[in-house]
Design a protein around this motif. Sequence first.
Motif, PDB file in Angstrom:
ATOM      1  N   GLY A 116     -28.384   2.773 -33.756  1.00 16.24           N
ATOM      2  CA  GLY A 116     -28.174   2.974 -32.333  1.00 16.24           C
ATOM      3  C   GLY A 116     -27.976   1.718 -31.514  1.00 16.24           C
ATOM      4  O   GLY A 116     -27.766   1.787 -30.308  1.00 16.24           O
ATOM      5  N   LYS A 117     -28.013   0.548 -32.136  1.00 16.50           N
ATOM      6  CA  LYS A 117     -27.833  -0.708 -31.412  1.00 16.50           C
ATOM      7  C   LYS A 117     -26.512  -1.361 -31.817  1.00 16.50           C
ATOM      8  O   LYS A 117     -26.195  -1.463 -32.996  1.00 16.50           O
ATOM      9  N   SER A 118     -25.761  -1.813 -30.833  1.00 16.63           N
ATOM     10  CA  SER A 118     -24.458  -2.436 -31.077  1.00 16.63           C
ATOM     11  C   SER A 118     -24.622  -3.942 -31.304  1.00 16.63           C
ATOM     12  O   SER A 118     -25.402  -4.605 -30.622  1.00 16.63           O
ATOM     13  N   HIS A 119     -23.885  -4.456 -32.294  1.00 15.81           N
ATOM     14  CA  HIS A 119     -23.920  -5.878 -32.638  1.00 15.81           C
ATOM     15  C   HIS A 119     -22.494  -6.418 -32.677  1.00 15.81           C
ATOM     16  O   HIS A 119     -21.568  -5.699 -33.039  1.00 15.81           O
ATOM     17  N   THR A 120     -22.308  -7.694 -32.349  1.00 16.36           N
ATOM     18  CA  THR A 120     -20.989  -8.328 -32.337  1.00 16.36           C
ATOM     19  C   THR A 120     -21.009  -9.577 -33.211  1.00 16.36           C
ATOM     20  O   THR A 120     -21.904 -10.427 -33.068  1.00 16.36           O
ATOM     21  N   TYR A 121     -20.018  -9.677 -34.103  1.00 18.52           N
ATOM     22  CA  TYR A 121     -19.918 -10.821 -35.027  1.00 18.52           C
ATOM     23  C   TYR A 121     -18.475 -11.294 -35.115  1.00 18.52           C
ATOM     24  O   TYR A 121     -17.548 -10.534 -34.879  1.00 18.52           O
ATOM     25  N   ASP A 122     -18.308 -12.530 -35.529  1.00 18.93           N
ATOM     26  CA  ASP A 122     -16.956 -13.057 -35.710  1.00 18.93           C
ATOM     27  C   ASP A 122     -16.454 -12.878 -37.137  1.00 18.93           C
ATOM     28  O   ASP A 122     -15.271 -13.042 -37.398  1.00 18.93           O
ATOM     29  N   CYS A 123     -17.344 -12.527 -38.087  1.00 14.73           N
ATOM     30  CA  CYS A 123     -16.935 -12.321 -39.474  1.00 14.73           C
ATOM     31  C   CYS A 123     -17.983 -11.481 -40.205  1.00 14.73           C
ATOM     32  O   CYS A 123     -19.108 -11.331 -39.738  1.00 14.73           O
ATOM     33  N   PHE A 124     -17.604 -10.953 -41.352  1.00 21.92           N
ATOM     34  CA  PHE A 124     -18.537 -10.168 -42.150  1.00 21.92           C
ATOM     35  C   PHE A 124     -19.707 -11.012 -42.648  1.00 21.92           C
ATOM     36  O   PHE A 124     -20.826 -10.528 -42.781  1.00 21.92           O
ATOM     37  N   GLU A 125     -19.453 -12.275 -42.943  1.00 17.35           N
ATOM     38  CA  GLU A 125     -20.508 -13.156 -43.434  1.00 17.35           C
ATOM     39  C   GLU A 125     -21.680 -13.218 -42.451  1.00 17.35           C
ATOM     40  O   GLU A 125     -22.843 -13.115 -42.838  1.00 17.35           O
ATOM     41  N   CYS A 126     -21.383 -13.363 -41.171  1.00 15.75           N
ATOM     42  CA  CYS A 126     -22.436 -13.410 -40.153  1.00 15.75           C
ATOM     43  C   CYS A 126     -23.143 -12.062 -40.025  1.00 15.75           C
ATOM     44  O   CYS A 126     -24.370 -12.012 -39.879  1.00 15.75           O
TER      45      CYS A 126
ATOM     46  N   ALA B   5     -15.514 -12.587 -27.354  1.00 21.20           N
ATOM     47  CA  ALA B   5     -16.892 -12.174 -27.569  1.00 21.20           C
ATOM     48  C   ALA B   5     -17.614 -13.208 -28.419  1.00 21.20           C
ATOM     49  O   ALA B   5     -17.034 -13.808 -29.327  1.00 21.20           O
ATOM     50  N   ARG B   6     -18.886 -13.404 -28.140  1.00 17.06           N
ATOM     51  CA  ARG B   6     -19.692 -14.392 -28.859  1.00 17.06           C
ATOM     52  C   ARG B   6     -20.405 -13.728 -30.041  1.00 17.06           C
ATOM     53  O   ARG B   6     -21.018 -12.677 -29.913  1.00 17.06           O
ATOM     54  N   CYS B   7     -20.336 -14.366 -31.208  1.00 17.78           N
ATOM     55  CA  CYS B   7     -21.003 -13.889 -32.423  1.00 17.78           C
ATOM     56  C   CYS B   7     -22.513 -14.035 -32.256  1.00 17.78           C
ATOM     57  O   CYS B   7     -23.002 -15.097 -31.870  1.00 17.78           O
ATOM     58  N   GLU B   8     -23.250 -12.960 -32.562  1.00 18.12           N
ATOM     59  CA  GLU B   8     -24.713 -12.986 -32.450  1.00 18.12           C
ATOM     60  C   GLU B   8     -25.364 -13.941 -33.451  1.00 18.12           C
ATOM     61  O   GLU B   8     -26.462 -14.432 -33.208  1.00 18.12           O
ATOM     62  N   GLN B   9     -24.714 -14.193 -34.568  1.00 16.18           N
ATOM     63  CA  GLN B   9     -25.304 -15.032 -35.617  1.00 16.18           C
ATOM     64  C   GLN B   9     -25.018 -16.513 -35.391  1.00 16.18           C
ATOM     65  O   GLN B   9     -25.921 -17.324 -35.390  1.00 16.18           O
ATOM     66  N   CYS B  10     -23.760 -16.870 -35.224  1.00 22.36           N
ATOM     67  CA  CYS B  10     -23.399 -18.297 -35.169  1.00 22.36           C
ATOM     68  C   CYS B  10     -23.025 -18.791 -33.773  1.00 22.36           C
ATOM     69  O   CYS B  10     -22.914 -19.989 -33.549  1.00 22.36           O
ATOM     70  N   GLY B  11     -22.795 -17.859 -32.836  1.00 32.38           N
ATOM     71  CA  GLY B  11     -22.471 -18.252 -31.473  1.00 32.38           C
ATOM     72  C   GLY B  11     -21.005 -18.531 -31.218  1.00 32.38           C
ATOM     73  O   GLY B  11     -20.618 -18.888 -30.100  1.00 32.38           O
ATOM     74  N   ASN B  12     -20.149 -18.369 -32.215  1.00 33.69           N
ATOM     75  CA  ASN B  12     -18.723 -18.623 -32.071  1.00 33.69           C
ATOM     76  C   ASN B  12     -18.084 -17.610 -31.118  1.00 33.69           C
ATOM     77  O   ASN B  12     -18.348 -16.415 -31.194  1.00 33.69           O
ATOM     78  N   ASP B  13     -17.242 -18.097 -30.203  1.00 29.74           N
ATOM     79  CA  ASP B  13     -16.429 -17.208 -29.368  1.00 29.74           C
ATOM     80  C   ASP B  13     -15.191 -16.853 -30.166  1.00 29.74           C
ATOM     81  O   ASP B  13     -14.494 -17.744 -30.663  1.00 29.74           O
ATOM     82  N   TYR B  14     -14.909 -15.563 -30.309  1.00 30.20           N
ATOM     83  CA  TYR B  14     -13.799 -15.146 -31.165  1.00 30.20           C
ATOM     84  C   TYR B  14     -13.001 -14.061 -30.480  1.00 30.20           C
ATOM     85  O   TYR B  14     -13.564 -13.158 -29.862  1.00 30.20           O
ATOM     86  N   HIS B  15     -11.679 -14.114 -30.621  1.00 29.15           N
ATOM     87  CA  HIS B  15     -10.804 -13.160 -29.937  1.00 29.15           C
ATOM     88  C   HIS B  15     -10.731 -11.789 -30.620  1.00 29.15           C
ATOM     89  O   HIS B  15     -10.313 -10.821 -29.999  1.00 29.15           O
ATOM     90  N   SER B  16     -11.129 -11.676 -31.873  1.00 33.09           N
ATOM     91  CA  SER B  16     -11.099 -10.393 -32.595  1.00 33.09           C
ATOM     92  C   SER B  16     -12.444 -10.140 -33.263  1.00 33.09           C
ATOM     93  O   SER B  16     -12.566 -10.173 -34.488  1.00 33.09           O
ATOM     94  N   PRO B  17     -13.488  -9.875 -32.486  1.00 34.99           N
ATOM     95  CA  PRO B  17     -14.819  -9.712 -33.074  1.00 34.99           C
ATOM     96  C   PRO B  17     -14.968  -8.417 -33.857  1.00 34.99           C
ATOM     97  O   PRO B  17     -14.200  -7.475 -33.695  1.00 34.99           O
ATOM     98  N   ILE B  18     -15.979  -8.399 -34.700  1.00 40.84           N
ATOM     99  CA  ILE B  18     -16.375  -7.196 -35.437  1.00 40.84           C
ATOM    100  C   ILE B  18     -17.539  -6.601 -34.657  1.00 40.84           C
ATOM    101  O   ILE B  18     -18.501  -7.302 -34.342  1.00 40.84           O
TER     102      ILE B  18
END
Length: 74
Positions: A21-31, A2-15
């Motif tokens: 009501g809107k879903s967001h995907t990130y690679d770390c808490f910082e983003c 999945a691609r992080c919405e903030q930095c664009g990193n593809d990560y195998h274990s996203p948050i």
Amino acid sequence: MARCEQCGNDYHSPIEITMKGKSHTYDCFECAIEQLAPRCAQCSTRVIGHGLEADGAVYCCGHCASEAGVQASA
């Protein structure tokens, strides 16, 4: 992956976070914090704890609320 919405990193274990009501995907808490946490109306610090809210504004602490003219309630 999945691609992080903030930095664009593809990560195998996203948050995945659902906010208002809107879903967001990130690679770390910082983003996630950078994109979702509000900024203090007085000093612009990211509010990642409880903070304070008064008259529709969010403050990081009582000092900033006081500096902005917010009166403490009894």
